[in-house]
Scaffold this active site. Structure first.
Site, PDB file in Angstrom:
ATOM      1  N   CYS A 182      -2.866   2.083  -2.065  1.00  0.00           N
ATOM      2  CA  CYS A 182      -3.689   1.018  -1.494  1.00  0.00           C
ATOM      3  C   CYS A 182      -5.022   1.566  -0.988  1.00  0.00           C
ATOM      4  CB  CYS A 182      -2.937   0.319  -0.374  1.00  0.00           C
ATOM      5  SG  CYS A 182      -2.303   1.453   0.881  1.00  0.00           S
ATOM      6  N   HIS A 485      -0.882   0.564   5.621  1.00  0.00           N
ATOM      7  CA  HIS A 485      -1.398  -0.086   4.413  1.00  0.00           C
ATOM      8  C   HIS A 485      -2.899  -0.326   4.580  1.00  0.00           C
ATOM      9  CE1 HIS A 485      -1.663  -2.639   0.925  1.00  0.00           C
ATOM     10  NE2 HIS A 485      -2.086  -3.655   1.646  1.00  0.00           N
TER      11      HIS A 485
END
Length: 1366
Positions: A182, A485
């Site tokens: 990510c 994330h």
């Protein structure tokens, strides 16, 4: 009008049906192509005769989509294969259920592209400029009245978006997250949305002749950007980019810092762009300059150097402060705030020639066009020694004015001006980001100041508008310092709209969403606000200078350079090819295929055939796939429906050679509930038709006379047939008489049912798809006996319970396998003398001749309990696909041996005779001289003589004692039913670790004899047969050292050991049995009254010489306790303790063993035994303690032996032995362990004892209990604050101490001793040493929870493998 409830319990119209009307099908369709439509349902009530094509038309009309731009799939099954929109099959023929039952379908996108609405003639929006109407257009059925609108709804307490819009609405393409990439996706999307970077990348042209495209980072980035701008997919992969980085698949599972990736990627691009127009692109866009200066406060002399930067790191919370900066502007001001060097930190002034007070700081000289701010949210907490994330709130403006932070000085004296020149030699000392062109020509266009003679007033008059920056990218981190994330919030310069790029999802967001990335808590929570702060906050900010003359727009497709247009065309063709391939995949049936190959036995593969291919074409494909060309003619092969699990041939397809496979298989599915079998036949044979509803029966013919079970014959029957009709069917297939036929059905393992009711149907008897029966048709008296008492039942019962074991004999066994076999022919060519051999041979032969009559009388019993050749021959048929050659098929008639256990009296007589003579067992010099013994001496062993081989082979049990070549080899080309059941039992036991014979469950109280001294093995005879192993049976092992044993698994371990005696060469009390598991771990089996029921076929057993346990004995492992050694637990010896033995007696037996095996000469009064609980030393055993009475003991027990420096002080169980260790904060060291003997559990007594041994005054003594397993290691950086010092208790037996047994660890210290003052360097060095020490001892290092892998981009395509690091 009648109403039908939908899935949301809302009512929708349904037409009233008349009795004469045809059935109707109720279809409920969920549109999952968009977050807006996922909660909507379309309801259609159609006639059952409606075709699938018409269903698609009706759905398209009701949903407002163009037909052919979407797909329909079943919604209540995991199979998402879409329905064929061209099919003319009716709904009833396509598995739709009529009559008011709800048929749930899902409307999905087609080929990764969103459905097109009827009025959308232009397709998807162009990514470079989006039409507002396109963005706001709602695709799919309109929401029902009263439904809540989606836009602007951010009610979730966590950070979320109101809706996840699709690519067709936003015009942007997402990136697939490979696993933990990510951070990469967020940076790539930011660079893509930066017009100046994207355009510069497009202007670079790749020369394939100079570099491999796979390893070219700029080329792979170029391809990725082209796909992001032109692809019609929702998301694309980044694997080609990461491959160009030199990364393998493991890198996808490593999460890295996005700022670190930015630096490393820019370095890699600069290296790749050398000698090109883009060589200085990164510097032109991202590089700024600052001055690092020190100014003397007495004379004004200033020493400085110029540094370059690619990003500005902004501190969230100052070191040592609990208050965070509130905004980016405040953090920037702190960044340039100078600090005063005074006191011990004074600066040595070159002009004053002495140490003076000075001012040290940074000044910005030049800001880059693209300004990158890193918010330093990751920090290290030196109190807890943990990495932490700072979630404090920090605001940032959408427009940032940087003019207050430029190098503008209120006063600048002539001394300062002149000393600037004098400090110019320091320019070369800048950090690694400094470039060689600090004073390059690009300074003339910089928005900041140039390093020329510009006066202060001129700098102040520089237009402020030139230093205004516009925010366009926010890289957000959600999570903690241990992981989380990343995603990016990016503003499009084409329309000013903010979007969230969250891996494959791209969606619109609002200013409210931007404000949520500030961090901190939502609302006022007072003192505890930081505890409720959101973990989702901005980590990197990128601003662009507002300069109309330089601000660019992204190139449109029409303005692409020629080489990019070629690349677009190339990618488009590749995407079209990929699309066609997906279409083929969608229409390809993939099904398991089996074939009984004449040469290679059963083969398995996967048949992939297009649904439109005919059965004939599919048969040709399967024929080639199974490599039958040249082996079997094509016209002798056919495909049939097959159930591999039940080994059942369901049906054949006569007359359907031209039928498409899609129809035969029921459509294209992800998995099928059945398989296909490519069946073969001989040219002179005819294929038997298999009709649905038939059951398959494998018939094994049993020969009671020879005790054999033949290979199965396949028979097909119907469940409604009676037993009498079934017998007639078997009679036709086998030629046996139906009148005297007995049929036994094996429904499952060990479940044998005699079919004796003539008119009962097969279904009532329990027949299923695939069945196994045993048939026997003889006129013997065995018919008259009850089935469970009959010879047939005994044979089948023995057959079903016999397993095959591989037994490895000990290397030091007194004699080779040849010495232990019977049936060896006597040779006269040996000159080796052996005392007593002739006498012993005659004695054995006399006993055998005397017992011949008895053997003949016992032949029938041996026939029941001896070996069946079929038990040792593992061959194969159509039902089980194993083929194991019989190890005895090629052997001589005397090469295999067996000692029937019911001849125990005979064996005992032979043994007694051998023991009374001067045999090998009485001659220690010849005990291991296996290879020098003559053939005649073989008969000296405890086995039957080969003289009797003719007598024995002429009996009914010929296959029990030897396998003669002249005899028939039963089941030579088939697989007997035992191998079927045993192979399935083997599969059932695979991966299942049995523990009945391990230390947990073994009982040392078992022995080979009961209380009366009678051998337990004599109670009941169970089948046992051994033969020498072939290389196939024991690959990699010496065939002379391994036995293949066929044994009834209901036999006890005691009886099993007695049967092994002739092959091991010693009595069963003198050897041990170890079971070998899959990972080659061995566990001793000592529970003699347990059976072998947990064993399965081909399990391995190792035999080792050594005294087996007697009744009341326990095997014990002795470890030495070394409290002050790095490894405090050291294994010494294995020994045996007995029930009723005192601790002193066990020490008396143990010490000579330690002296002999470990060279430890110890005094009995200077050693102690104590309980071992894993690695922890526990209860001290006193000399008068008795095992089993005072001390619980179990099999495979473990104890500590501790060597004492003085005589034992522990005299009573009321005393407590505690291990203590001093902590010295002033030196950051731990002292050695010292034992303290307490008379009570008083805390006061413990402190008094500690004061005695340490001379610390009682009032200054602190203590704490150690944590974890012995030796309770802890880092010296943590011990001072992490342990629970001086608990407020008066006894050791309560919380938080709980010291109730010997062996507890207690740390103590002097409370007046202050910890050592450590510099940062000393602390880091000590931290490394402690990490290394604790990792070696296997203890957790709390301040380093995970080892991170360095982020690297390899310019040569991949890392060089350093094998030395593995």
């Amino acid at each position: 009008m009648e109403m039908v409830p939908s899935e949301e319990n809302q009512f929708v119209p349904k037409e009233i049906q008349n009795a004469a009307e045809e059935p109707r099908v109720l279809c409920i369709i969920q549109d999952i192509t968009s977050a807006k439509t996922v909660n909507e349902r379309l309801t259609l009530n159609l006639p059952a005769s409606t075709t699938l094509s018409k269903l698609y038309e009706d759905v398209a009309h009701k949903a407002g989509y163009l037909k052919g731009t979407f797909a329909l799939a079943w919604g209540n099954t995991p199979d998402m294969t879409p329905l064929d929109h061209h099919s003319e099959m009716s709904l009833s023929e396509s598995a739709f259920e009529p009559g008011g039952k709800r048929n749930f379908l899902q409307l999905t996108d087609k080929d990764g592209e969103q459905p097109q609405i009827v009025s959308d003639e232009s397709g998807t929006a162009d990514s470079s400029g989006l039409d507002d109407s396109t963005q706001e257009r709602f695709i799919g059925p309109l929401p029902r009245d009263g439904s809540v609108g989606c836009s602007g709804d951010y009610s979730s307490p966590s950070y979320s978006y109101s809706s996840i819009l699709t690519k067709s609405e936003t015009g942007y393409v997402g990136l697939v997250n490979q696993a933990m990439t990510c951070y990469l996706n967020s940076l790539l999307q930011t660079l893509f949305m930066t017009p100046e970077f994207r355009n510069a990348l497009y202007n670079w042209e790749f020369e394939e002749s100079e570099e491999d495209p796979v390893t070219s980072i700029p080329y792979q980035l170029q391809r990725l950007f082209v796909l992001l701008q032109t692809s019609r997919k929702r998301a694309i992969e980044t694997t080609d980019v990461t491959r160009s980085f030199g990364w393998d698949s493991s890198e996808a599972w490593q999460q890295h810092d996005i700022q670190e990736l930015c630096r490393v990627m820019f370095d890699a691009l600069e290296q790749k762009w050398k000698q090109t127009e883009q060589a200085d692109l990164i510097n032109q866009l991202y590089q700024g300059k600052l001055k690092d200066y020190v100014r003397c406060l007495e004379c004004g002399y200033e020493s400085w150097r110029i540094d370059t930067y690619l990003d500005i790191p902004l501190v969230i919370r100052p070191f040592g402060s609990s208050q965070a900066y509130g905004s980016v502007e405040e953090a920037l001001q702190a960044f340039i705030q100078p600090e005063t060097l005074d006191g011990p930190n004074q600066y040595f002034c070159e002009r004053c020639k002495k140490k003076c007070d000075a001012r040290k700081g940074l000044r910005f000289l030049h800001f880059p066009y693209l300004l990158t701010l890193q918010l330093k949210r990751f920090d290290f907490d030196y109190t807890t020694m943990h990495r932490i994330k700072l979630n404090d709130r920090m605001t940032f403006p959408e427009e940032l004015d940087m003019s207050p932070f430029i190098d503008v000085e209120d006063e600048k004296s002539p001394q300062t001006e002149s000393c600037t020149d004098s400090g110019a030699e320091n320019e070369g000392s800048c950090h690694s980001d400094q470039m060689s062109n600090d004073f390059s020509t690009d300074d003339c266009v910089d928005e900041g100041i140039c390093l020329d003679s510009t006066t202060s007033s001129e700098r102040i008059l520089k237009p402020k508008s030139l230093l205004t920056f516009e925010l366009f990218s926010i890289m957000v981190h959600s999570g903690s310092a241990a992981g989380g994330h990343y995603y990016a919030c990016i503003k499009s310069f084409s329309d000013g709209q903010w979007y969230s790029f969250n891996d494959q999802h791209v969606s619109k967001i609002t200013q409210d969403d931007i404000r949520k990335t500030y961090g901190g808590s939502s609302g006022s929570r007072g003192y505890y606000s930081s505890a409720f702060a959101s973990s989702t906050n901005a980590y990197m900010l990128i601003y662009r200078l507002k300069d109309p003359s330089r601000n660019a727009k992204c190139l449109s497709v029409e303005d692409f350079p020629e080489h990019i247009k070629n690349l677009v065309q190339k990618e488009k063709e590749f995407e079209e090819q990929e699309k066609r391939q997906r279409e083929i995949e969608r229409n390809t049936c993939k099904i398991k295929l089996f074939c009984m190959h004449p040469a290679k036995m059963m083969m398995e593969s996967k048949l992939e055939v297009h649904k439109d291919k005919t059965l004939k074409e599919a048969t040709e494909m399967a024929y080639k796939l199974m490599e039958l060309e040249g082996v079997v003619p094509l016209d002798c092969c056919r495909l049939v429906k097959y159930d591999e699990f039940h080994e059942y041939l369901e049906r054949s397809y006569e007359g359907e050679e031209d039928t498409p496979m899609g129809l035969l298989l029921g459509g294209v599915k992800s998995s099928y509930m059945f398989d296909l079998l490519l069946e073969t036949r001989q040219p002179d044979q005819v294929f038997q038709p298999y009709k649905p509803g038939e059951v398959m029966v494998k018939v094994h013919v049993v020969d009671l006379k020879n005790e054999t079970i033949a290979t199965p014959v396949s028979v097909r029957a119907y469940l409604n047939q009676t037993v009498t009709e079934f017998k007639q069917l078997i009679s036709q297939a086998t030629g046996l008489s139906a009148e005297t036929m007995r049929v036994v059905l094996e429904r499952c393992y060990n479940d044998l049912r005699l079919l004796y009711v003539p008119n009962k149907t097969l279904k009532a008897e329990g027949f299923f798809r695939s069945n196994k029966v045993f048939v026997e048709s003889s006129s013997s008296a065995d018919h008259q006996v009850a089935f469970t008492d009959s010879l047939l039942w005994k044979l089948l019962d023995r057959h079903g319970n016999t397993i095959r074991l591989l037994v490895l004999l000990p290397d030091q066994s007194p004699g080779t396998l040849a010495n232990r076999t019977l049936c060896q022919k006597v040779g006269g060519d040996s000159d080796v003398a052996f005392d007593g051999s002739k006498v012993n041979q005659q004695s054995v032969e006399a006993i055998l001749e005397e017992s011949t009559e008895k053997l003949k009388n016992l032949s029938l019993q041996q026939q029941h309990q001896g070996s069946s050749t079929s038990d040792s021959q593992k061959s194969s048929d159509a039902s089980d696909f194993e083929h194991i050659e019989s190890p005895s098929q090629e052997a001589d008639s005397s090469s295999s041996i067996c000692v029937p256990a019911d001849n125990r009296e005979l064996e005992n007589r032979i043994r007694a005779t051998a023991a009374s003579s001067g045999g090998a067992s009485s001659d220690p010099d010849n005990q291991f001289a296996c290879e020098e013994r003559s053939d005649s001496e073989v008969n000296n062993d405890r086995s039957t003589s080969s003289v009797d081989s003719d007598i024995l082979s002429s009996s009914h049990s010929s296959d029990t004692l030897c396998n003669a070549d002249s005899g028939p080899i039963q089941l030579a080309n088939g697989l007997d039913s035992h191998s079927i059941t045993s192979s399935r039992r083997s599969k059932a036991h695979e991966g299942k670790k049995e523990t009945w014979d391990t230390a947990e469950e073994d009982s040392g109280t078992d022995s080979e004899f009961d209380d009366n001294g009678k051998s337990k093995a004599e109670a009941q005879y169970l089948y046992f047969r051994a033969e020498p192993s072939s290389q196939d049976d024991s690959p990699g092992r010496d065939a002379q050292k391994c036995l293949v044993v066929h044994v009834d698994k209901r036999i006890t371990l005691a009886a099993f050991k007695l049967n092994l005696e002739p092959y091991v060469g010693v009595t069963s009390t003198q050897f041990k049995v170890f079971r070998v598991y899959v990972n080659n771990q061995e566990f001793e089996s000592v529970r003699l009254n347990e059976t072998l029921s947990s064993f399965s076929d081909d399990n391995k057993i190792t035999i080792r010489l050594g005294r087996a346990l007697k009744k009341g004995e326990y095997r014990v492992k002795v470890y030495q306790l070394l409290v002050n050694e790095p490894e405090p637990c050291k294994f010494l010896v294995d020994t045996v303790f007995a029930k009723g033995m005192t601790v002193r007696q066990s020490k008396e037996e143990l010490l000579p063993l330690l002296k002999e095996q470990c060279k430890l000469d110890l005094s009995i009064d200077r050693v102690r035994l104590r309980k071992k609980t894993w690695k922890n030393p526990a209860t001290v055993f006193l000399d008068y303690h008795v095992y089993e009475e005072d001390i619980s003991i179990s099999s495979n027990w473990e104890v500590f032996l501790e060597v004492l420096s003085e005589p034992e002080k522990m005299k009573s169980t009321s005393q407590l032995a505690v291990l203590t260790r001093r902590w010295n904060p002033a030196t950051m060291t731990l002292g050695p362990f010292q034992e303290v003997i307490l008379e009570s559990s008083s805390v006061e007594e413990l402190k008094e004892k500690l004061s005695e041994i340490s001379n610390i005054p009682l009032e200054n003594l602190d203590f704490a209990k150690g944590r974890g397993t012995f030796p309770c290691d802890i880092s010296v950086l943590e011990i001072h604050q992490d342990l629970d010092w001086n608990p407020k208790v008066s006894t050791l037996k309560v919380w938080p101490l709980y010291i109730c047994d010997d062996g507890a660890v207690v740390f103590y210290r002097d409370s007046t001793e202050d910890p050592m003052e450590l510099t940062e360097e000393e602390r880091n060095e000590l931290m490394k040493k402690e990490s290394s020490r604790l990792l070696k001892t296997g203890h957790r290092v709390s301040y380093s929870p995970r080892k991170e892998k360095a982020l690297k981009i390899y310019l040569d395509g991949g890392p060089a493998k350093d094998w030395g690091l593995d």
